[in-house]
Every structure is written in structure tokens, then in C-alpha cells.
Design a protein around this motif. Structure first.
Motif, PDB file in Angstrom:
ATOM      1  N   GLU A 218       0.821  -1.206   0.000  1.00 54.24           N
ATOM      2  CA  GLU A 218       0.000   0.000   0.000  1.00 54.24           C
ATOM      3  C   GLU A 218       0.859   1.261   0.000  1.00 54.24           C
ATOM      4  O   GLU A 218       0.568   2.219  -0.723  1.00 54.24           O
ATOM      5  N   SER A 219       1.912   1.264   0.814  1.00 54.13           N
ATOM      6  CA  SER A 219       2.780   2.445   0.865  1.00 54.13           C
ATOM      7  C   SER A 219       3.496   2.659  -0.464  1.00 54.13           C
ATOM      8  O   SER A 219       3.617   3.783  -0.949  1.00 54.13           O
ATOM      9  N   LEU A 220       3.976   1.572  -1.058  1.00 52.31           N
ATOM     10  CA  LEU A 220       4.683   1.673  -2.329  1.00 52.31           C
ATOM     11  C   LEU A 220       3.738   2.154  -3.433  1.00 52.31           C
ATOM     12  O   LEU A 220       4.088   3.032  -4.229  1.00 52.31           O
ATOM     13  N   PHE A 221       2.537   1.607  -3.465  1.00 52.68           N
ATOM     14  CA  PHE A 221       1.539   2.019  -4.453  1.00 52.68           C
ATOM     15  C   PHE A 221       1.235   3.510  -4.315  1.00 52.68           C
ATOM     16  O   PHE A 221       1.161   4.244  -5.308  1.00 52.68           O
ATOM     17  N   HIS A 222       1.095   3.957  -3.072  1.00 51.20           N
ATOM     18  CA  HIS A 222       0.773   5.364  -2.837  1.00 51.20           C
ATOM     19  C   HIS A 222       1.931   6.272  -3.253  1.00 51.20           C
ATOM     20  O   HIS A 222       1.710   7.322  -3.863  1.00 51.20           O
ATOM     21  N   LEU A 223       3.172   5.891  -2.954  1.00 54.83           N
ATOM     22  CA  LEU A 223       4.324   6.707  -3.321  1.00 54.83           C
ATOM     23  C   LEU A 223       4.458   6.820  -4.845  1.00 54.83           C
ATOM     24  O   LEU A 223       4.798   7.887  -5.370  1.00 54.83           O
ATOM     25  N   ILE A 224       4.217   5.723  -5.551  1.00 53.35           N
ATOM     26  CA  ILE A 224       4.285   5.755  -7.005  1.00 53.35           C
ATOM     27  C   ILE A 224       3.220   6.696  -7.560  1.00 53.35           C
ATOM     28  O   ILE A 224       3.491   7.530  -8.442  1.00 53.35           O
ATOM     29  N   ASN A 225       1.999   6.591  -7.043  1.00 52.44           N
ATOM     30  CA  ASN A 225       0.923   7.468  -7.508  1.00 52.44           C
ATOM     31  C   ASN A 225       1.203   8.919  -7.172  1.00 52.44           C
ATOM     32  O   ASN A 225       0.926   9.826  -7.965  1.00 52.44           O
ATOM     33  N   LEU A 226       1.769   9.153  -5.989  1.00 55.37           N
ATOM     34  CA  LEU A 226       2.069  10.515  -5.554  1.00 55.37           C
ATOM     35  C   LEU A 226       3.088  11.158  -6.486  1.00 55.37           C
ATOM     36  O   LEU A 226       2.941  12.313  -6.901  1.00 55.37           O
ATOM     37  N   ALA A 227       4.129  10.404  -6.830  1.00 56.84           N
ATOM     38  CA  ALA A 227       5.160  10.937  -7.725  1.00 56.84           C
ATOM     39  C   ALA A 227       4.623  11.154  -9.133  1.00 56.84           C
ATOM     40  O   ALA A 227       5.006  12.102  -9.819  1.00 56.84           O
ATOM     41  N   SER A 228       3.741  10.268  -9.562  1.00 57.75           N
ATOM     42  CA  SER A 228       3.221  10.340 -10.921  1.00 57.75           C
ATOM     43  C   SER A 228       2.241  11.491 -11.121  1.00 57.75           C
ATOM     44  O   SER A 228       2.108  12.019 -12.221  1.00 57.75           O
ATOM     45  N   SER A 229       1.559  11.898 -10.045  1.00 60.41           N
ATOM     46  CA  SER A 229       0.502  12.899 -10.205  1.00 60.41           C
ATOM     47  C   SER A 229       0.758  14.206  -9.463  1.00 60.41           C
ATOM     48  O   SER A 229       0.072  15.192  -9.704  1.00 60.41           O
ATOM     49  N   GLY A 230       1.762  14.222  -8.573  1.00 58.70           N
ATOM     50  CA  GLY A 230       1.929  15.390  -7.716  1.00 58.70           C
ATOM     51  C   GLY A 230       3.085  16.294  -8.058  1.00 58.70           C
ATOM     52  O   GLY A 230       3.424  17.188  -7.287  1.00 58.70           O
ATOM     53  N   GLY A 231       3.750  16.072  -9.195  1.00 52.68           N
ATOM     54  CA  GLY A 231       4.844  16.940  -9.593  1.00 52.68           C
ATOM     55  C   GLY A 231       6.178  16.602  -8.971  1.00 52.68           C
ATOM     56  O   GLY A 231       7.159  17.308  -9.186  1.00 52.68           O
ATOM     57  N   GLY A 232       6.250  15.512  -8.217  1.00 53.92           N
ATOM     58  CA  GLY A 232       7.517  15.115  -7.617  1.00 53.92           C
ATOM     59  C   GLY A 232       8.217  14.078  -8.478  1.00 53.92           C
ATOM     60  O   GLY A 232       7.992  13.973  -9.688  1.00 53.92           O
ATOM     61  N   ALA A 233       9.106  13.303  -7.863  1.00 48.39           N
ATOM     62  CA  ALA A 233       9.810  12.226  -8.550  1.00 48.39           C
ATOM     63  C   ALA A 233      10.155  11.170  -7.514  1.00 48.39           C
ATOM     64  O   ALA A 233      10.407  11.490  -6.351  1.00 48.39           O
ATOM     65  N   LEU A 234      10.160   9.918  -7.932  1.00 45.37           N
ATOM     66  CA  LEU A 234      10.469   8.808  -7.030  1.00 45.37           C
ATOM     67  C   LEU A 234      11.550   7.947  -7.662  1.00 45.37           C
ATOM     68  O   LEU A 234      11.347   7.354  -8.724  1.00 45.37           O
ATOM     69  N   LEU A 235      12.723   7.886  -7.005  1.00 45.27           N
ATOM     70  CA  LEU A 235      13.795   6.981  -7.408  1.00 45.27           C
ATOM     71  C   LEU A 235      13.838   5.832  -6.415  1.00 45.27           C
ATOM     72  O   LEU A 235      13.991   6.059  -5.209  1.00 45.27           O
ATOM     73  N   MET A 236      13.698   4.616  -6.906  1.00 42.04           N
ATOM     74  CA  MET A 236      13.700   3.433  -6.055  1.00 42.04           C
ATOM     75  C   MET A 236      14.940   2.587  -6.346  1.00 42.04           C
ATOM     76  O   MET A 236      15.333   2.437  -7.500  1.00 42.04           O
ATOM     77  N   THR A 237      15.556   2.048  -5.299  1.00 38.24           N
ATOM     78  CA  THR A 237      16.692   1.151  -5.477  1.00 38.24           C
ATOM     79  C   THR A 237      16.365  -0.218  -4.906  1.00 38.24           C
ATOM     80  O   THR A 237      15.616  -0.345  -3.941  1.00 38.24           O
ATOM     81  N   SER A 238      16.944  -1.234  -5.513  1.00 40.82           N
ATOM     82  CA  SER A 238      16.758  -2.610  -5.042  1.00 40.82           C
ATOM     83  C   SER A 238      17.782  -3.495  -5.733  1.00 40.82           C
ATOM     84  O   SER A 238      18.411  -3.095  -6.723  1.00 40.82           O
ATOM     85  N   ARG A 239      17.953  -4.697  -5.224  1.00 40.94           N
ATOM     86  CA  ARG A 239      18.853  -5.640  -5.880  1.00 40.94           C
ATOM     87  C   ARG A 239      18.211  -6.213  -7.142  1.00 40.94           C
ATOM     88  O   ARG A 239      18.882  -6.392  -8.153  1.00 40.94           O
ATOM     89  N   LEU A 240      16.913  -6.527  -7.068  1.00 38.11           N
ATOM     90  CA  LEU A 240      16.208  -7.119  -8.190  1.00 38.11           C
ATOM     91  C   LEU A 240      15.422  -6.065  -8.950  1.00 38.11           C
ATOM     92  O   LEU A 240      14.979  -5.071  -8.374  1.00 38.11           O
ATOM     93  N   ALA A 241      15.211  -6.296 -10.235  1.00 36.53           N
ATOM     94  CA  ALA A 241      14.363  -5.415 -11.031  1.00 36.53           C
ATOM     95  C   ALA A 241      12.928  -5.483 -10.509  1.00 36.53           C
ATOM     96  O   ALA A 241      12.499  -6.522  -9.998  1.00 36.53           O
TER      97      ALA A 241
END
Length: 224
Positions: free
Chosen positions: A107-130
Motif C-alpha cells: 500500500e505504501s509503495l503504491f501510494h508513493l508511485i501514484n504521488l510521484a506520478s501525479s503530484g509533480g515530484g519524482a520517485l527513485l527506487m533502489t533494489s537488488r532485483l528489477a
């Protein structure tokens, strides 16, 4: 499915921004293993999309690249485990760095993605796997991760591993001969963690760091 609202948490459980985390001061070495990622982050956000995933093996330098990006754009730094604890109102319109993003709850990840996509921000995510390999339960989140723009960092090549070793030695005021560094590069696992471990063990012996000593330490590490 409609967009999920952010989980409601008491103010006492929420993290406050900005969180103070500073990048390592040493120069970052760009080589074949990370050149594409460095180029993309050097110009992102670039109008192509507000969400980007940076992935690669442990010790490949992706967290360092992400930290440099966060410092350049003034991003709020979070880890996946912290995603549910932050007040989403503080992130609206801001660039955000989410390290270990695959550890965030759905839920938190879904919300952060939506927030970045619609709110004028940007979200950079890091992880070992794609992102397409992350285990998630929400269908809408799955579709977003599968379609997400990604860039990979490979395991350190010789140039990067050599630079990491020299930096770790320098932190301990050790200046080994080039042949010692070259020997370590040929035998070490391709990760920053392996470089840090061998330098720590060499330093702990309080002896001149020679190729012979390096071989003894590596043999001991291989033996477990």
C-alpha cells in the motif's frame, strides 16, 4: 481498482522530514559497469517519467549513485521499511529516494508511485532485483512495477573495484603498492563489501600490506 489512500498512523509513529543522510565524500568512478545508470541519473527527472527504478547486486554502487542524485535534487531519503511511517503530505511535490524499495509494504509503495506520478515530484527506487521480480499482492501495483522505467548497475568491474579498494585503504591511511591492489582485484568477489572486508582484515594485522600478506588474508577468507 481505485487508488489506495495512505495508511493512517498516529503522529507519534510518523517520521519527520528532512532525514539527514549524507553521501560518501570520495569521487565516484564511472566505468562500463555503471555508465548507463550514471548518465540516466545525471539528467533525471527528464520529462520521460516521474518514477525510476535503479537495480543491481549488493556492493555495486547503486546506493551511492542514488545518494548523489538525492543530494543534487534535494530528495527526501527513505528506506522501504520506513515508507509506511512517513506523513505523505510532507512528500507531495518533492523528489523522493526510496532505498531497498522492495521492502516497502504494497500500500505504501503504491501510494508513493501514484504521488510521484501525479503530484509533480519524482520517485527513485533502489533494489537488488528489477521491479518485475518483486513479490507483490496488489494487481494494480504489479502492473505499475511491470511497466516501470528501470536502469541497471552491474557488479563492479576492475576499474570500480580498484577505486573502492584504494578508497577503503585511504580511510585507514594505508597506501599499498599498485601490484597489491591489482592482485586483490583479480581475486576478490565483485562487491564493495568484499573490498571493505579484505582491507579491514589487512589493517587488523598491523603489518606492511604486501602481496604476500594479501594472499595470506585472501586464502584465509576463502577457507572460511
Amino acid at each position: 481498482m481505485t487508488a489506495l489512500s495512505a495508511p493512517s498512523r498516529p503522529a507519534s509513529e510518523q517520521l519527520r522530514l528532512p532525514l539527514e543522510r549524507h553521501a560518501v565524500g570520495e569521487a565516484f568512478v564511472v566505468s562500463d559497469s555503471n555508465a548507463e545508470a550514471a548518465a540516466v541519473l545525471g539528467r533525471w527527472p527528464d520529462g520521460v517519467g516521474a518514477v525510476l527504478a535503479l537495480h543491481g547486486p549488493a556492493g555495486s554502487g547503486k546506493s551511492r549513485l542514488a545518494a548523489d542524485w538525492a543530494e543534487r535534487v534535494g530528495a527526501a531519503p527513505l528506506t522501504g521499511a520506513e515508507a509506511a511511517l512517513i506523513d505523505p503530505q510532507e512528500l507531495e511535490g518533492r523528489p523522493v529516494l526510496l532505498d531497498d524499495a522492495d521492502h516497502a509494504d504494497d500500500e505504501s509503495l503504491f501510494h508513493l508511485i501514484n504521488l510521484a506520478s501525479s503530484g509533480g515530484g519524482a520517485l527513485l527506487m533502489t533494489s537488488r532485483l528489477a521491479p518485475r521480480r518483486w513479490s507483490v499482492a496488489l494487481p494494480d501495483l504489479r502492473s505499475r512495477l511491470d511497466a516501470m522505467r528501470t536502469v541497471a548497475v552491474q557488479a563492479p568491474d576492475d576499474a570500480v573495484l580498484s577505486a573502492i579498494l584504494r578508497a577503503r585503504f585511504s580511510e585507514r591511511s594505508i597506501t599499498p603498492a599498485d601490484e597489491v591492489v591489482d592482485y586483490l582485484v583479480r581475486r576478490l568477489d565483485r562487491s564493495g563489501d568484499a573490498a571493505a572486508t579484505v582491507v579491514e582484515r589487512l589493517d587488523a594485522l598491523h603489518r606492511p600490506v604486501t602481496r604476500v600478506l594479501a594472499r595470506q588474508v585472501l586464502d584465509a577468507m576463502d577457507a572460511g
